[in-house]
Write an enzyme that holds these catalytic residues in place. Structure first.
Site, PDB file in Angstrom:
ATOM      1  N   GLY A   3       4.090   2.241   2.067  1.00  0.00           N
ATOM      2  CA  GLY A   3       5.340   2.771   1.095  1.00  0.00           C
ATOM      3  C   GLY A   3       5.940   3.951   1.991  1.00  0.00           C
ATOM      4  N   GLU A  44       6.361  -0.147  -5.106  1.00  0.00           N
ATOM      5  CA  GLU A  44       5.305  -0.583  -6.001  1.00  0.00           C
ATOM      6  C   GLU A  44       4.174  -0.678  -5.126  1.00  0.00           C
ATOM      7  OE1 GLU A  44       5.624  -0.790  -9.174  1.00  0.00           O
ATOM      8  OE2 GLU A  44       7.770  -1.398  -9.395  1.00  0.00           O
ATOM      9  N   SER A  50       0.816  -1.322   0.008  1.00  0.00           N
ATOM     10  CA  SER A  50       0.178  -0.028   0.023  1.00  0.00           C
ATOM     11  C   SER A  50       0.858   1.227   0.047  1.00  0.00           C
ATOM     12  CB  SER A  50      -0.878   0.026   1.341  1.00  0.00           C
ATOM     13  OG  SER A  50      -0.157   0.044   2.317  1.00  0.00           O
ATOM     14  N   THR A  51       0.219   2.495  -0.518  1.00  0.00           N
ATOM     15  CA  THR A  51       0.959   3.520  -0.511  1.00  0.00           C
ATOM     16  C   THR A  51       1.258   4.165   1.020  1.00  0.00           C
ATOM     17  OG1 THR A  51      -0.018   4.260  -2.617  1.00  0.00           O
ATOM     18  CG2 THR A  51       0.588   6.045  -1.328  1.00  0.00           C
ATOM     19  N   CYS A  95      -3.248  -4.368  -8.327  1.00  0.00           N
ATOM     20  CA  CYS A  95      -2.949  -2.963  -7.966  1.00  0.00           C
ATOM     21  C   CYS A  95      -3.343  -2.114  -9.349  1.00  0.00           C
ATOM     22  CB  CYS A  95      -1.453  -2.802  -7.780  1.00  0.00           C
ATOM     23  SG  CYS A  95      -0.386  -3.720  -9.072  1.00  0.00           S
TER      24      CYS A  95
HETATM   25  P1  NAP Z   1       0.481  -3.650   2.806  1.00  0.00           P
HETATM   26  O1  NAP Z   1      -0.626  -3.760   3.939  1.00  0.00           O
HETATM   27  O2  NAP Z   1       1.007  -2.483   2.532  1.00  0.00           O
HETATM   28  O3  NAP Z   1       1.471  -4.967   3.196  1.00  0.00           O
HETATM   29  C1  NAP Z   1       2.476  -5.416   2.140  1.00  0.00           C
HETATM   30  C2  NAP Z   1       3.634  -6.015   2.795  1.00  0.00           C
HETATM   31  O4  NAP Z   1       4.258  -5.195   3.598  1.00  0.00           O
HETATM   32  C3  NAP Z   1       3.159  -7.127   3.609  1.00  0.00           C
HETATM   33  O5  NAP Z   1       4.092  -7.942   3.587  1.00  0.00           O
HETATM   34  C4  NAP Z   1       2.894  -6.445   5.024  1.00  0.00           C
HETATM   35  O6  NAP Z   1       3.109  -7.467   6.194  1.00  0.00           O
HETATM   36  C5  NAP Z   1       4.118  -5.565   5.047  1.00  0.00           C
HETATM   37  N1  NAP Z   1       4.205  -4.461   5.998  1.00  0.00           N
HETATM   38  C6  NAP Z   1       3.000  -3.838   6.497  1.00  0.00           C
HETATM   39  N2  NAP Z   1       3.398  -2.772   7.384  1.00  0.00           N
HETATM   40  C7  NAP Z   1       4.789  -2.744   7.245  1.00  0.00           C
HETATM   41  C8  NAP Z   1       5.609  -1.791   7.908  1.00  0.00           C
HETATM   42  N3  NAP Z   1       5.178  -0.712   8.791  1.00  0.00           N
HETATM   43  N4  NAP Z   1       6.926  -1.827   7.221  1.00  0.00           N
HETATM   44  C9  NAP Z   1       7.311  -3.038   6.687  1.00  0.00           C
HETATM   45  N5  NAP Z   1       6.489  -3.823   5.872  1.00  0.00           N
HETATM   46  C10 NAP Z   1       5.071  -3.793   6.452  1.00  0.00           C
HETATM   47  O7  NAP Z   1      -0.176  -4.044   1.565  1.00  0.00           O
HETATM   48  P2  NAP Z   1      -1.398  -5.291   0.864  1.00  0.00           P
HETATM   49  O8  NAP Z   1      -2.561  -5.117   1.644  1.00  0.00           O
HETATM   50  O9  NAP Z   1      -0.611  -6.599   1.641  1.00  0.00           O
HETATM   51  O10 NAP Z   1      -1.321  -5.038  -0.373  1.00  0.00           O
HETATM   52  C11 NAP Z   1      -2.392  -4.208  -1.015  1.00  0.00           C
HETATM   53  C12 NAP Z   1      -1.668  -3.121  -1.651  1.00  0.00           C
HETATM   54  O11 NAP Z   1      -0.463  -3.379  -2.490  1.00  0.00           O
HETATM   55  C13 NAP Z   1      -2.621  -2.344  -2.343  1.00  0.00           C
HETATM   56  O12 NAP Z   1      -2.411  -1.050  -1.905  1.00  0.00           O
HETATM   57  C14 NAP Z   1      -2.217  -2.654  -3.660  1.00  0.00           C
HETATM   58  O13 NAP Z   1      -2.490  -1.705  -4.920  1.00  0.00           O
HETATM   59  C15 NAP Z   1      -0.753  -2.766  -3.698  1.00  0.00           C
HETATM   60  N6  NAP Z   1      -0.034  -3.573  -4.699  1.00  0.00           N
HETATM   61  C16 NAP Z   1       0.930  -2.865  -5.451  1.00  0.00           C
HETATM   62  C17 NAP Z   1       1.420  -3.337  -6.621  1.00  0.00           C
HETATM   63  C18 NAP Z   1       2.379  -2.648  -7.534  1.00  0.00           C
HETATM   64  O14 NAP Z   1       2.879  -3.526  -8.481  1.00  0.00           O
HETATM   65  N7  NAP Z   1       2.375  -1.462  -7.591  1.00  0.00           N
HETATM   66  C19 NAP Z   1       1.189  -4.910  -6.896  1.00  0.00           C
HETATM   67  C20 NAP Z   1       0.484  -5.572  -5.764  1.00  0.00           C
HETATM   68  C21 NAP Z   1      -0.288  -4.799  -4.752  1.00  0.00           C
HETATM   69  P3  NAP Z   1       1.652  -8.107   6.575  1.00  0.00           P
HETATM   70  O15 NAP Z   1       0.994  -8.521   5.602  1.00  0.00           O
HETATM   71  O16 NAP Z   1       2.279  -9.147   7.197  1.00  0.00           O
HETATM   72  O17 NAP Z   1       1.180  -7.152   7.514  1.00  0.00           O
END
Ligand code: NAP
Length: 478
Positions: free
Chosen positions: A229, A246, A225-226, A280
């Site tokens: 990020g 990403e 997620s943004t 995404c």
């Molecule tokens: P997320 O909540 O941001 O989590 C992504 C990863 O980061 C997970 O492994 C998560 O661990 C970990 N994480 C969470 N908080 C963290 C922190 N503070 N520091 C370091 N790592 C941390 O995203 P998601 O819900 O899994 O995925 C959905 C998002 O990904 C959407 O916004 C989507 O658009 C985006 N996405 C982007 C792309 C692209 O190519 N641009 C591709 C796919 C998805 P846990 O899950 O274990 O909490």
């Protein structure tokens, strides 16, 4: 129960803690995974650091063989990987079989080819009698953090180029969907990577935070997620770590007056609802010429209502479950919010009455640019239709959000298509087609959709440092 993989050996978390991973099709626990804490993170980063110099010096053609062997092992274990991916993430088994698993294998093959082709250049310099050349060197220890939507493919998008460029890695999959990554790392171990080159930490956000903050990590490559990020930009700032991000998206799909409407409906149903919209680059706001907006909305609503909702392992299913109860509630809150703001819910938009996390795709008419449903990433099966009157307003409306990951244009007029493609600020534009990734192209976002690019030659930039080497060739010293 699955363990952590550190320094070539499997072990439980130092604290002994673990967490469950669920099958989103029925909410049952599939298994538990070790939950890595700070001591495990420290050990994994230490193992990657220790292996870094030898791996950077490992002959390129032998690195290539290892990556190629991973691809072969993925194919040899394709059915098991597809079933794991489907069970853990809710992905349709057919998609796992035909897209995720072959896409993962091909990614390893594509970057196996790069190992022997990463080169520097001799650059002309203004100084006489001077040779200057560049070297591409690995960045070092890379923390690879992946999301839950396409766990296997996104792991490959990071692992394959990072290793091809001579980096050592620690991969941390999302806690909702760790199982295919665990199996992939087992296969990588079987392929014969030296101990410490590939390490795996399962765990939640705390594990990701500790990994990103570790001072001996040189680079973070993150997909998610943004919001997270942004927090990683802060985590990387102290040590000025290299960072590839990403992030989220809210892709506009423009349906021009001259579009083949039936083709646009078919393409946009897939563009919006593939993997239940948990993509995404999913098409997530639809700008339709006002003269055709009603027809488009009716056909989208009819098409969405006809899609069969069911578990990933049922061949009749077209829409699988959302990944978790928490995510379903978030999608539903967006839908309720849109109704509250005055959008017209034409069809769907509610939980399916059965176990698991199934949701009927919601189609909205009468959406305006100021509504949250037109601005915020939902990451679920939601189709907001917005009408436009003047094609000249499209670029500004498409570019109005902070996101810039992807966009789609549906028209029969090539000049309309390419003029819009040039002016929309997004990392990928799909003209008369659905969103697809390919190892040989480019993937990444403008603006708040990310930093840097994955895939193709751009991934080589992301996982190498460039060094300039100067030599004085004349007599004496300069
Ligand atoms: P997320 O909540 O941001 O989590 C992504 C990863 O980061 C997970 O492994 C998560 O661990 C970990 N994480 C969470 N908080 C963290 C922190 N503070 N520091 C370091 N790592 C941390 O995203 P998601 O819900 O899994 O995925 C959905 C998002 O990904 C959407 O916004 C989507 O658009 C985006 N996405 C982007 C792309 C692209 O190519 N641009 C591709 C796919 C998805 P846990 O899950 O274990 O909490």
């Amino acid at each position: 129960m699955s363990d952590l993989f550190i320094g070539g050996a499997w072990s439980p978390a130092a604290t002994g803690r673990s967490f469950p991973t669920l099958n989103p099709a029925d909410g049952t626990v599939i298994t538990t995974c070790a939950e890595a804490g700070p001591a495990d993170v420290d050990r994994a980063v230490g193992a990657a650091r220790e292996a870094a110099d030898a791996w950077a010096a490992h002959p390129e053609h032998l690195r290539a063989r290892l990556l190629w062997r991973v691809a072969d092992l993925i194919e040899a274990n394709a059915e098991e990987l597809a079933e794991l991916e489907s069970r853990d993430s809710g992905q349709l088994l057919g998609v796992a079989r035909e897209v995720s698993v072959p896409g993962t294998a091909e990614h390893f093959r594509y970057f196996a080819g790069w190992c022997t082709k990463i080169q520097g250049a001799v650059l002309p310099v203004a100084f006489p009698d001077t040779l200057h050349y560049t070297r591409r060197e690995p960045v070092g220890v890379c923390a690879l953090i992946t999301p839950w939507n396409f766990p296997l493919m996104i792991a490959a998008w990071k692992l394959a180029p990072a290793l091809a460029c001579g980096n050592t890695v620690i991969i941390k999959p999302a806690e909702q969907t760790p199982l295919s990554t665990v199996r992939l790392v087992e296969l990588m171990s079987e392929a014969g990577f030296p101990p410490g080159v590939v390490n795996l930490l399962t765990g939640g956000p705390g594990t990701g935070r500790a990994l990103a903050a570790h001072p001996a990590v040189d680079k973070i490559s993150f997909t998610g997620s943004t919001e997270v990020g942004r927090s990683l930009v802060s985590a990387a700032a102290g040590g000025l770590k290299r960072l590839t991000l990403e992030l989220g998206g809210k892709a506009p799909s423009i349906i021009a007056a001259d579009a083949d409407l039936d083709a646009a409906v078919a393409g946009n149903l897939t563009g919006a609802l593939f993997h239940s919209g948990q993509v995404c680059a999913a098409y997530a706001r639809f700008y339709v010429d006002r003269k055709r907006a009603d027809e488009f909305t009716e056909k989208m609503a009819a098409g969405a209502a006809a899609l069969r909702i069911g578990p990933g392992d049922d061949p009749a299913s077209w829409l699988g479950p959302l990944v978790s109860e928490e995510h379903l509630r978030s999608v539903d809150a967006h839908v309720r919010g849109a109704v509250y703001e005055g959008a017209d819910l034409v069809g769907g938009g509610r939980r399916v009455d059965r176990p698991g996390f199934f949701y009927e795709p919601a189609v909205f008419a009468g959406v305006t640019d100021d509504m949250a449903i037109a601005r915020e990433e939902v990451f679920g099966p939601v189709i907001p239709v917005l009408a436009y009157d003047d094609p000249d307003e499209l670029v500004a409306r498409a570019n109005a959000l902070e996101y810039g990951l992807a966009a789609s244009i549906w028209t029969r007029d090539l000049s309309t298509a390419h003029r819009l493609a040039a002016r929309i600020r997004a990392g990928a534009i799909f003209i008369n087609m659905i969103h697809v990734p390919d190892a040989a192209t480019t993937w990444g976002g403008y603006k708040a959709s990310g930093w840097g690019r994955e895939m193709g030659p751009y991934a080589i930039d992301a996982y190498t440092e460039v060094k300039g080497v100067w030599t004085h060739l004349g007599p004496g010293s300069r």
